[in-house]
Design an enzyme around this catalytic site. Sequence first.
Site, mmCIF file in Angstrom:
data_model
loop_
_atom_site.group_PDB
_atom_site.id
_atom_site.type_symbol
_atom_site.label_atom_id
_atom_site.label_comp_id
_atom_site.label_asym_id
_atom_site.label_seq_id
_atom_site.Cartn_x
_atom_site.Cartn_y
_atom_site.Cartn_z
ATOM 1 N N LYS C 76 0.863 -1.177 0.000
ATOM 2 C CA LYS C 76 0.000 0.000 0.000
ATOM 3 C C LYS C 76 0.903 1.232 0.000
ATOM 4 C CE LYS C 76 -3.883 2.120 2.551
ATOM 5 N NZ LYS C 76 -4.813 1.986 3.692
ATOM 6 N N SER C 151 -9.707 2.210 2.613
ATOM 7 C CA SER C 151 -8.772 2.894 1.769
ATOM 8 C C SER C 151 -7.743 2.017 1.056
ATOM 9 C CB SER C 151 -8.024 3.929 2.623
ATOM 10 O OG SER C 151 -7.233 3.270 3.597
ATOM 11 N N SER C 175 -10.216 -0.175 6.804
ATOM 12 C CA SER C 175 -9.556 -0.028 5.508
ATOM 13 C C SER C 175 -8.836 -1.256 4.962
ATOM 14 C CB SER C 175 -8.569 1.144 5.543
ATOM 15 O OG SER C 175 -9.267 2.367 5.464
#
Lengths: 480, 95, 484
Positions: C76, C151, C175
Amino acid sequence: MQWEIVVGLEVHTQLSTQTKIFSGSSTQFGAAPNTQASAVDIALPGVLPVLNRGAVERAIRLGLAVGGNISRRSVFARKNYFYPDLPKGYQISQMDHPVVEGGSLTILLAGGEKTVRITRAHLEEDAGKSMHGDFHGMTGIDLNRAGTPLLEIVSEPDMRSSAEAVAYARTLHGLVVWLGICDGNMQEGSFRCDANVSVRPLGSTELGTRCEIKNLNSFRFLERAIDFEAQRQIEINEDGGTVRQETRLYDPDRDETRTMRSKEDAYDYRYFPDPDLLPLVISEEWIVRTRAALPELPAAMRERFVAQYAISAYDAGILTSGKAMAEYFEQAVAASGGLAKHCANWAMGELSAALNRHEMELAQCPVTALQLGQLIARIGDGTLSGKLAKEVFEALWQGEGEVDAIIAQRGLKQVSDSGAISAAVDRVLAENSSQVAEYRAGKDKMLGYLIGQAMKAMKGKANPQQLNDILLQKLNQTRV
Amino acid sequence: MSLTLHDVKRVARLARIAVSDAEATIYQQQINGIFGLIAQMQAVDTAGVEPMAHAQDLQQRLRDDIVTETDRHEKFQAIAPQVAGGLYLVPQVIE
Amino acid sequence: MINAGLTELAAMLAQKKISSAELTRLYLDRIADLNPELNAFVTVSAELSLAEAAAADARIAAGNAAMLTGIPVAHKDIFCADGWRTTCGSKMLENFIAPYDAHVVTQFKNAGMVSLGKTNMDEFAMGSSNETSYFGTVKNPWDRTAVPGGSSGGSAAAVAARMAPAATGTDTGGSIRQPAALTGITGLKPTYGVVSRYGMIAFASSLDQAGPMAKSAEDCALLMNVMAGFDERDSTSLERPAEDYTRDLQRPLAGLKIGLPREYFAEGLSEEVARAVEAALDEYRKLGAQTVDITLPNTQLSIPVYYVLAPAEASTNLARFDGVRYGYRAPDYTDLNDMYEQTRAQGFGAEVKRRIMIGTYVLSHGYYDAYYLQAQKIRRLIAQDFTEAFTRCDVIMGPTTPETAFSFGDKADDPIAMYLSDIYTIAVNLAGLPGMSVPCGMDKNGRPVGLQLIGNYFSEARLLGVAHRYQQATDWHTRMPDQI
Ligand SMILES: [Mg+2]
Ligand SMILES: [Zn+2]
């Protein structure tokens, strides 16, 4: 109307740790810009703070030395504001739960002692520095200082003059250096004062509106800034105006304070507990261990000096204003064979004057405490007169060797042989018969002249008391 | 509890975010909507409840006072907007 | 090959059936094919990845490989990785080449794993649909008109589309779990403090936690063995003995008590999600588990509490983005203050600015007690709900999300609707507990449904085992989207 000045001080002391409060960067002063600014110090995205044990240890020492309460649990908070020398956009500080609460400091004034209460002391990080040099009209930012540990020590508004404020600041300065928690170097910003100043009609018990004067980094500026600011407030009041609460800056060049920001545009710092740090818990055991390792504190040492050495409280206060001086004094007394009063006079007189003249710290003094003690021993046993002792002191300062060697080499030994002195006096009296006559006729001041001549004849080495006695005896034999 | 346009602008100024009047009006509506949601909290009786700052009830770990960092300013400053002579440059700071 | 689990890939690498370089190239090729459409990756560097693969191959050849050495993984874009552009989904960091490695990145490097690149995400992890990314939306590989969740939407889509065998994510309010649910993969948010936050760009420090996102619980367990562990650079990192997160994978489920919170099956839950979750619970009963009804009475309050605490922390965490030392600086300004205001106005997107303003407001003078302090008190009540619940059950189960993936734009202009979609995940962050999402079905449009598993503190290994036994008995986790 008579006005009373009310002053409280907030002092930022840089703690003498090797590394920063939340990172492993060196705190050494004077490095090239940003070479001591780590990822944590420049607040790269993702970095986190870890607390330095050394900073906490020093805060505990201060807290114990002022008789404050060491919080068993204290909390770090973020103080939020934007400034280019503040990389994270917040300063990590302590707000609701500081590491030290309460305490006091006794200061010595011309009229006696006074106790100033300490409100709190909290740990926080220093900011970087802005350089207004020649960068195409821009400001340069050096973050080497960012993250240096500070202990902010806040007093109650207990001082009533600039002199009291300076006495407090000096005493605190002496204490933090004494404790070894701060190097005390004011030029390098290691000890910085903010003064909260207000005035009120004498007799009133309410506090007037205060102004905070920031960043006073010498005792002289502290004194002058308070004097200027108090006078400014008194004039506003006497002109029927009202003092506005604000933060002011002292300008040493113009010797005045001026507005930095007023309360209306005061920052909203949005303090809240820093989620990156957990509560700081200080164990009873750590406090006990730290207390045991504390040196004898100046106040206790002052009392001991009065009792042990039979010197005045005032002298003891001066001798314990710094740890180095106190240690020097005690070593000199031991080497002198216990001539404490002499040692005190020499330490505060000849020694301090010489240090001042050469702009030196005691640590750099070429005359050791042992040497000064030996020198005083030679005064005590009559080998040296005070005057000759000064000459030996000068020779010691120049590094000419040890006390007895210098005395021998320079032939400075005092003459106490009454036969030799008597002969010299006879010679002088014979050569100055008119002055002798004048003296005998009642002109007392001729005595000084005759003593001078006799001492000169002895090349200055005669025991002054002996010479005095012999001369008087001979003169008075025939005086009516 | 709802924010006025003045509140929104004050907050934007505190947060150093430029907002036009038009943007401020939009933010005002959205933020007030969210505060409508947040308002549920006010009815909760929390007397005697200790605020929870961390998931674990632990204490701060302490670092030894030993230098572990080296000079990396060249690498760090390679990504800086403007530097000169090892310094970060910003518009003139007026004190 | 692309469906192989990490154990299988590790075996192939160990037996030299394939090299790390070959495996890495295979995934880089898939990224080159699929990414233009899916936009799961923000930064790919074949050069950097292949250099890491070469080093891994050398390590394997030298005989000192660790179990996962040579296996590629996607990060990420919230984790700083030395030499890699690290954007956090923001224009503010569009050109930020991180000068250091996050702890998580170091752990993967030490394990000899190869970074495939940086995955797309909501800007500064603020969002539940990946629509707030400065680098464009990520498409859900199952239905390209739908969001992948957020996210960690890029990581989720990358694993779902088999552009990476596994990925890292972070979870502040759901997330990891929510995008895992919406893309049919498995994700774990560990107990707060189990994985170091050092080098992970902070959103809400007291809630943020990194975790693995992969095709199965078994793979997540193997990744946890790499990611987890004490780090002295994070004061909130927990000092605990190292554990083997695979230790409970084979543990039978007989006697397992599953708590079903009444509040997670109430109004607002879509029928299709409810049906899939019920089916999964039936499967668990067949495997020997029992279910008990429990209650988490303060669930509703988790959203307002979260939308006070997270923006408050974020508003100050994001103050460092000021255009002075790194990142974006506005090209035109009149003075220092204007430089700050323009930089931050232009560098941050609308959702980030909104949350910074909320956070600034709730912390500002006169409001702190009513908002921040009150939220922290209710946070404790929420955590106590779980403590109480775990006296009655071993694991809590329910839906990860009220609905399956929604379509682009459905909630983008309605922040409140977006926020409400995190109703089942947020409380877990507030309490600091571990939580997982496991694929357990499909809706009628072929969009995946996630089953959420919540464990007590430090029960990750048990949770992973509970998920693994289900995955042994079912095949939802092996399903793949078409057209990939
Ligand atoms: Mg202050
Ligand atoms: Zn301060």
